[in-house]
Scaffold this active site. Sequence first.
Site, short mmCIF file in Angstrom:
data_model
loop_
_atom_site.label_atom_id
_atom_site.label_comp_id
_atom_site.label_asym_id
_atom_site.label_seq_id
_atom_site.Cartn_x
_atom_site.Cartn_y
_atom_site.Cartn_z
N LYS A 132 5.46 -14.40 2.34
CA LYS A 132 5.20 -15.13 1.16
C LYS A 132 6.27 -15.33 0.41
CE LYS A 132 2.34 -17.37 -1.34
NZ LYS A 132 1.73 -18.46 -1.05
N ASP B 247 -0.84 -17.85 3.21
CA ASP B 247 -1.96 -18.85 2.91
C ASP B 247 -2.27 -19.90 3.86
OD1 ASP B 247 0.54 -19.73 2.25
OD2 ASP B 247 -0.22 -20.39 0.35
N ASP C 266 -3.63 -6.75 6.65
CA ASP C 266 -5.26 -6.24 6.40
C ASP C 266 -6.20 -7.29 6.50
OD1 ASP C 266 -7.04 -4.52 5.50
OD2 ASP C 266 -6.71 -4.24 3.48
N ASP D 289 -8.83 -8.80 9.59
CA ASP D 289 -10.43 -8.94 9.34
C ASP D 289 -10.78 -10.53 9.82
OD1 ASP D 289 -10.87 -6.50 8.25
OD2 ASP D 289 -12.05 -7.05 6.72
N TYR E 281 0.81 -1.30 -0.04
CA TYR E 281 -0.08 0.11 -0.05
C TYR E 281 0.97 1.15 0.12
CZ TYR E 281 -3.97 -3.35 1.41
OH TYR E 281 -4.72 -4.23 1.71
#
Length: 357
Positions: free
Chosen positions: A189, A222, A246, A250, A138
Amino acid sequence: MREYAIAAIPADGIGPEVIAAGLEVLSVLTEKVGGFRLRVEAFPWGSDYYKKHGTMMPQNGLELLRPFSAIYFGAVGAPDIPDHITLWGLRLAICQGFDQYVNLRPTRILQGLSSPLRGCKPGDLDWAIVRENTEGEYAGQGGRAHRGFPEEVATETSIFTRRGVTRIMRFAFKLAQERPRKLLTVVTKSNAQRHGMVLWDEIAAEVAKEFPDVAWDKMLVDAMTTRMVAKPSSMDTIVATNLHADILSDLAAALAGSLGIAPTANLDPERRFPSMFEPIHGAAFDITGKDIANPIGALWTAALMLDHLGEKEAALRLMHAVELVTASGLYTPDLGGTATTREVTTAVCDAIHSAGL
Ligand code: IPM
Ligand code: MG
């Protein structure tokens, strides 16, 4: 008498409702606890301001905020303005402008609430998610060329700097060290993203040497989603990139009961600038103005703000009052109940007044 200047930016959607609830509770709390005062100034910035002035906040917005001890933020976004304009014009402008490089998201199951995970008891899910908040995916690097033509191209470049990764790792290791379990999971990752994420891993290993008493492991993002669902108690402090955290935060909020309770602190740990505190839930237009928004996200957020200001006792008392109310079963619709924002807010104020607090 200690005094802190708080800039309130309720902004959009349910932001004004939950920030009003938070300010009401804070005023009852400061009265009750004593020793400090909050001087609150509200700024009417956000999407309505944009419709009148063409910007989400005035040109000198950051200058106006700079002298404050902290920013108490509601939510940003409007159905009729593109999200990237509302976000980059206000929330991200403040996060980046004040170099709030840590986004801290504590997640646990509050008393009386339950996880959708079968058999997950309150103590089984108690995480502190540390999200890198200024760079990564971002960072805002990229662009578009040949607009509208078949050969149109857009790039969105992830940025990982040695400085940026080192400081977020240090913060995460230090936080893990301060928590009883001294346990950190570094999300990555690096199997697929072989530049930025490999640097991320290398710096994690370097910084780990400064914290020999912290046990740490590495987890691909993942596989992390599976672990959060299948083995929640195997984690404590978690550090991840802007995008990864992010998404994971959630999921974490839902696993802890509801997005409506989840808090955030956007921190400048060096305290060069004011830090900003906001509930995670966002504008939630579908329930705006209905008096059913859950104020607990904004209240837990207020507790993080008090903690950052050094008012730890007041922060603990606030969370204690919140948990008396959640334990009593007074729930807004997001938690399966029928209580209103007003009823929950009043109940928390009453709990602060009640004996024993
Ligand atoms: C959050 C939100 C924001 C973010 C969005 C609205 C850009 O999802 O606080 O997690 O990703 O920062
Ligand atoms: Mg998010």
